[in-house]
Design a protein around this motif. Structure first.
Motif: not given
Length: 165
Positions: A10-14, A27-30
């Motif tokens: 969910a975090i990655v999709l968001i 954001w991608d790194e996080a």
């Protein structure tokens, strides 16, 4: 509520669907750090985004404090960060804030009318989890608490989330 299973996806999709103005590389790194359960690294990357007002980063920091991911569980910090995201209309943060008010954790006392208010605000925006929580909580309220909660919710919605506390 707030189980870790499925949370990473969910975090990655968001993150992938977030506004292009977000520093995508950061954001991608996080999100990758979070997915790898490198929570302290994720927190370090989410924090600058959150401090610049990114509601998704604020929500993620709140979630980390709520669940003790990379940090000590801290309900006050979870409330602080979820409140910032909730006031920007993030329904997941509104639901989290509702749940934080519904339960007495970390030395904080429960505030059921305020919990109802945040659930109602999120439910009105279509959040399915908020609708479920609202149905459960409604059964627990006294008539006076219900009236107080409805008044709080109306004030919050009318102010576009500025007068919710």
């Amino acid at each position: 509520m707030f189980k870790l299973s499925g949370l990473t996806a969910a975090i990655v999709l968001i993150g992938l669907t977030s506004n292009a103005s977000v520093a995508n590389a950061t954001w991608d790194e996080a999100a990758k750090a979070f997915a790898k359960k490198e929570y302290q690294a994720a927190l370090k990357l989410f924090r600058p985004l959150a401090e610049k007002g990114n509601a998704l980063a604020q929500y993620n920091i709140a979630l980390m404090h709520r669940m003790g991911l990379g940090v000590t569980k801290d309900q006050r910090e979870a409330r602080k960060w979820s409140r910032l995201a909730a006031k920007q209309g993030n329904t997941d943060a509104q639901v989290m804030l509702g749940s934080l008010y519904a339960k007495a954790d970390g030395g904080e006392s429960a505030d059921v009318p305020r919990a109802y208010m945040w659930y109602e605000v999120a439910a009105e925006q279509g959040n399915a989890e908020a609708k479920k929580e609202l149905a459960v909580l409604t059964k627990e309220l006294t008539p006076q608490q219900f009236a107080d909660a409805k008044a709080l919710a109306e004030k919050c919605k009318a102010s576009k989330f500025e007068q919710c506390e």
